[in-house]
Motif scaffolding. Structure first.
Motif, PDB file in Angstrom:
ATOM      1  N   TYR A 122      32.969  36.367  54.397  1.00 26.43           N
ATOM      2  CA  TYR A 122      34.227  37.072  54.258  1.00 26.43           C
ATOM      3  C   TYR A 122      35.168  36.015  53.919  1.00 26.43           C
ATOM      4  O   TYR A 122      35.345  34.928  54.334  1.00 26.43           O
ATOM      5  CB  TYR A 122      34.702  37.566  55.742  1.00 26.43           C
ATOM      6  CG  TYR A 122      33.601  38.847  56.040  1.00 26.43           C
ATOM      7  CD1 TYR A 122      33.905  40.069  55.787  1.00 26.43           C
ATOM      8  CD2 TYR A 122      32.537  38.392  56.685  1.00 26.43           C
ATOM      9  CE1 TYR A 122      33.102  41.168  56.122  1.00 26.43           C
ATOM     10  CE2 TYR A 122      31.618  39.758  57.221  1.00 26.43           C
ATOM     11  CZ  TYR A 122      32.036  40.956  56.854  1.00 26.43           C
ATOM     12  OH  TYR A 122      31.349  41.859  57.291  1.00 26.43           O
ATOM     13  N   LYS A 123      35.824  36.292  52.673  1.00 28.01           N
ATOM     14  CA  LYS A 123      36.730  35.336  52.096  1.00 28.01           C
ATOM     15  C   LYS A 123      38.414  35.927  52.007  1.00 28.01           C
ATOM     16  O   LYS A 123      38.340  37.226  52.400  1.00 28.01           O
ATOM     17  CB  LYS A 123      36.466  35.379  50.535  1.00 28.01           C
ATOM     18  CG  LYS A 123      35.178  34.623  50.332  1.00 28.01           C
ATOM     19  CD  LYS A 123      34.805  34.534  49.058  1.00 28.01           C
ATOM     20  CE  LYS A 123      33.558  33.787  48.726  1.00 28.01           C
ATOM     21  NZ  LYS A 123      33.675  32.456  48.737  1.00 28.01           N
ATOM     22  N   CYS A 124      39.071  35.024  52.144  1.00 29.36           N
ATOM     23  CA  CYS A 124      40.759  35.507  52.069  1.00 29.36           C
ATOM     24  C   CYS A 124      40.651  36.236  50.759  1.00 29.36           C
ATOM     25  O   CYS A 124      40.603  35.840  49.490  1.00 29.36           O
ATOM     26  CB  CYS A 124      41.455  34.374  52.073  1.00 29.36           C
ATOM     27  SG  CYS A 124      43.337  34.788  51.894  1.00 29.36           S
ATOM     28  N   VAL A 125      41.371  37.509  50.866  1.00 24.53           N
ATOM     29  CA  VAL A 125      41.625  38.338  49.762  1.00 24.53           C
ATOM     30  C   VAL A 125      42.637  37.902  48.776  1.00 24.53           C
ATOM     31  O   VAL A 125      42.392  38.114  47.451  1.00 24.53           O
ATOM     32  CB  VAL A 125      41.887  39.810  50.359  1.00 24.53           C
ATOM     33  CG1 VAL A 125      43.303  39.753  50.698  1.00 24.53           C
ATOM     34  CG2 VAL A 125      41.792  40.744  49.207  1.00 24.53           C
ATOM     35  N   THR A 126      43.459  37.005  49.217  1.00 28.40           N
ATOM     36  CA  THR A 126      44.511  36.420  48.371  1.00 28.40           C
ATOM     37  C   THR A 126      44.162  35.191  47.561  1.00 28.40           C
ATOM     38  O   THR A 126      44.624  34.883  46.543  1.00 28.40           O
ATOM     39  CB  THR A 126      45.750  36.397  48.898  1.00 28.40           C
ATOM     40  OG1 THR A 126      45.543  35.347  50.026  1.00 28.40           O
ATOM     41  CG2 THR A 126      46.339  37.522  49.798  1.00 28.40           C
ATOM     42  N   CYS A 127      43.311  34.343  48.203  1.00 35.93           N
ATOM     43  CA  CYS A 127      42.989  33.053  47.491  1.00 35.93           C
ATOM     44  C   CYS A 127      41.792  32.851  47.411  1.00 35.93           C
ATOM     45  O   CYS A 127      41.460  31.765  46.856  1.00 35.93           O
ATOM     46  CB  CYS A 127      43.991  31.858  48.268  1.00 35.93           C
ATOM     47  SG  CYS A 127      43.160  31.638  49.846  1.00 35.93           S
ATOM     48  N   GLY A 128      40.735  33.367  47.988  1.00 30.99           N
ATOM     49  CA  GLY A 128      39.352  33.157  48.082  1.00 30.99           C
ATOM     50  C   GLY A 128      38.729  32.019  48.978  1.00 30.99           C
ATOM     51  O   GLY A 128      37.523  31.917  48.874  1.00 30.99           O
ATOM     52  N   THR A 129      39.456  31.635  49.796  1.00 34.98           N
ATOM     53  CA  THR A 129      39.205  30.744  50.938  1.00 34.98           C
ATOM     54  C   THR A 129      37.791  31.150  51.646  1.00 34.98           C
ATOM     55  O   THR A 129      38.194  32.289  52.363  1.00 34.98           O
ATOM     56  CB  THR A 129      40.354  30.192  51.636  1.00 34.98           C
ATOM     57  OG1 THR A 129      41.147  29.537  50.815  1.00 34.98           O
ATOM     58  CG2 THR A 129      39.641  29.112  52.763  1.00 34.98           C
ATOM     59  N   ASP A 130      37.178  30.584  52.154  1.00 38.64           N
ATOM     60  CA  ASP A 130      35.840  31.092  52.884  1.00 38.64           C
ATOM     61  C   ASP A 130      36.465  31.159  54.409  1.00 38.64           C
ATOM     62  O   ASP A 130      36.958  30.161  54.674  1.00 38.64           O
ATOM     63  CB  ASP A 130      34.745  30.213  52.985  1.00 38.64           C
ATOM     64  CG  ASP A 130      34.049  30.167  51.660  1.00 38.64           C
ATOM     65  OD1 ASP A 130      34.160  31.185  50.663  1.00 38.64           O
ATOM     66  OD2 ASP A 130      33.153  29.114  51.130  1.00 38.64           O
ATOM     67  N   LEU A 131      36.210  32.321  54.952  1.00 37.26           N
ATOM     68  CA  LEU A 131      36.890  32.216  56.615  1.00 37.26           C
ATOM     69  C   LEU A 131      35.898  32.465  57.619  1.00 37.26           C
ATOM     70  O   LEU A 131      36.007  31.793  58.409  1.00 37.26           O
ATOM     71  CB  LEU A 131      37.824  33.531  56.248  1.00 37.26           C
ATOM     72  CG  LEU A 131      39.067  33.375  55.460  1.00 37.26           C
ATOM     73  CD1 LEU A 131      39.991  34.657  55.225  1.00 37.26           C
ATOM     74  CD2 LEU A 131      40.098  31.915  56.052  1.00 37.26           C
ATOM     75  N   PHE A 132      35.072  33.699  57.426  1.00 35.77           N
ATOM     76  CA  PHE A 132      34.313  34.115  58.364  1.00 35.77           C
ATOM     77  C   PHE A 132      32.854  34.117  57.899  1.00 35.77           C
ATOM     78  O   PHE A 132      32.569  34.647  56.795  1.00 35.77           O
ATOM     79  CB  PHE A 132      34.574  35.170  59.028  1.00 35.77           C
ATOM     80  CG  PHE A 132      35.952  34.989  59.995  1.00 35.77           C
ATOM     81  CD1 PHE A 132      36.284  34.504  61.098  1.00 35.77           C
ATOM     82  CD2 PHE A 132      37.100  35.516  59.456  1.00 35.77           C
ATOM     83  CE1 PHE A 132      37.275  34.166  61.790  1.00 35.77           C
ATOM     84  CE2 PHE A 132      38.573  35.095  59.665  1.00 35.77           C
ATOM     85  CZ  PHE A 132      38.493  34.561  61.001  1.00 35.77           C
TER      86      PHE A 132
END
Length: 367
Positions: free
Chosen positions: A96-106
């Motif tokens: 699951y990535k950040c929708v705004t910048c694509g950073t890996d989150l979960f």
């Protein structure tokens, strides 16, 4: 006589320049464009930390790339409807990535059914990839979770999650985008924290940032009695806090003893409530231990240094149990990158650089 006048003139000019630099730095700390802020964030695909730039956009630019609901949630701290969102009951394997910048989150393997109607996870892919701040809206005191890179609102964290962390990251689907993968390796490295106070926190971040094994650092305030203090309040000397740095490190790459060495080599441990040009309890030096082992090592290192004969006066650096660490305002974080010339002027003008060079020689980086 002429030589003497020239010398006196140069001396007075130097004092005036230092005063102007010090005042100018403290009064105008708006970052210049000469230094770009970077972050160390974990990348699931490469299984490593990568240095990437912090992302900043205007609200109008965000609106161009986000749906109305995504914008409401991520940029306006909104909340989507429970049980009526994309990922609350999603069971595919992936990231699951950040929708705004694509950073890996979960990761999907840390997702669990919390019965709340929102996607819930018991830990992020790495602690550095997300940030927190207090949320007192609607008469409640909660902790908001946001993306570390772009500051997009994700949701909130609660203390009612399952083992092994006991945490529940309650996240909006609208703040996420899912990337399917066949195998997702979880990051099992156990990071630890170290907290130090060494006077002006601008000068304490560079030496720790360059240590191999240090994953992330933040500057902030600790050791006092006031919640969520501002820089101005701490500078007044009434909050009990001291300027400090929080270090997240991988103990398999760097030991706490090594971090203690870095700390001692960047302060003057013989001055009480003062570091170089800065005076007041907010500039006292300290080691804030997070467990008994850190306490033992800190006390041993202080005793050993005190008996080394390096200093002619006793060491007054305090060693106390760590309390809540309040992160400083964003413009203070990695100030040496945001405003490198201001930072350099202050470090040399305050007398810190010359003192450290005198005491430690080539063991210290004076850039």
């Amino acid at each position: 006589m002429k030589a003497m006048l020239v010398f006196l003139g140069a001396f007075i000019f130097g004092i005036c320049v230092f005063i102007l630099i010090k005042n100018g730095v403290e009064k105008d700390m708006t970052p210049s464009n000469s230094g770009k802020e970077t972050l160390k964030l974990f990348n699931v695909t490469t299984k490593s930390y990568e240095e990437i730039p912090k992302m900043h956009k205007s609200e109008s630019k965000w609106k161009e790339t986000l749906s109305s609901e995504q914008f409401h949630v991520t940029r306006q701290s909104g909340t989507e409807r429970a049980f009526n969102n994309e990922y609350w009951d999603y069971k595919e394997n992936g990231v699951y990535k950040c929708v705004t910048c694509g950073t890996d989150l979960f990761l999907s393997e840390t997702k669990f059914d919390s019965k709340t109607g929102w996607p819930s996870f018991w830990q992020p892919v790495a602690p550095e990839n997300i940030g927190y701040h207090e949320d007192n809206q609607f008469g409640m005191r909660r902790v908001e979770v946001h993306c570390a890179r772009c500051d997009s609102h994700l949701g909130h964290i609660f203390e009612d999650g399952p083992p092994p962390t006991g945490k529940r990251f309650c996240i909006n689907s609208a703040s996420l985008k899912f990337e399917k993968t066949s195998v997702v390796p979880i990051k099992n490295t156990k990071f630890e924290k170290a907290t130090f106070a060494g006077g002006c926190f601008w000068c304490m971040q560079p030496p720790f940032d360059q240590v191999k094994g240090v994953q992330q650092t933040w500057v902030g305030y600790t050791g006092g009695h006031q919640d969520n203090p501002t820089y101005e309040e701490v500078c007044d000397g009434t909050t009990g806090h001291t300027e400090a740095i929080e270090v997240v490190y991988d103990p398999s790459e760097v030991s706490y003893e090594e971090l203690l060495e870095v700390f001692w080599q960047n302060i003057d441990p013989t001055t009480l409530n003062q570091q170089f040009a800065d005076k007041g309890t907010q500039y006292r030096t300290g080691i804030f231990y997070h467990n008994e082992e850190q306490q033992r090592l800190a006390e041993e290192s202080k005793s050993k240094l005190g008996q080394s004969g390096r200093y002619s006066k006793p060491l007054v650096t305090e060693i106390t149990e760590a309390s809540i660490f309040f992160r400083a305002e964003e413009y203070h974080q990695k100030y040496y990158q945001k405003a490198p010339q201001h930072y350099k002027n202050y470090k040399y003008g305050s007398g810190r650089a010359s003192y450290l060079e005198k005491m430690w020689g080539d063991k210290v980086d004076f850039k």
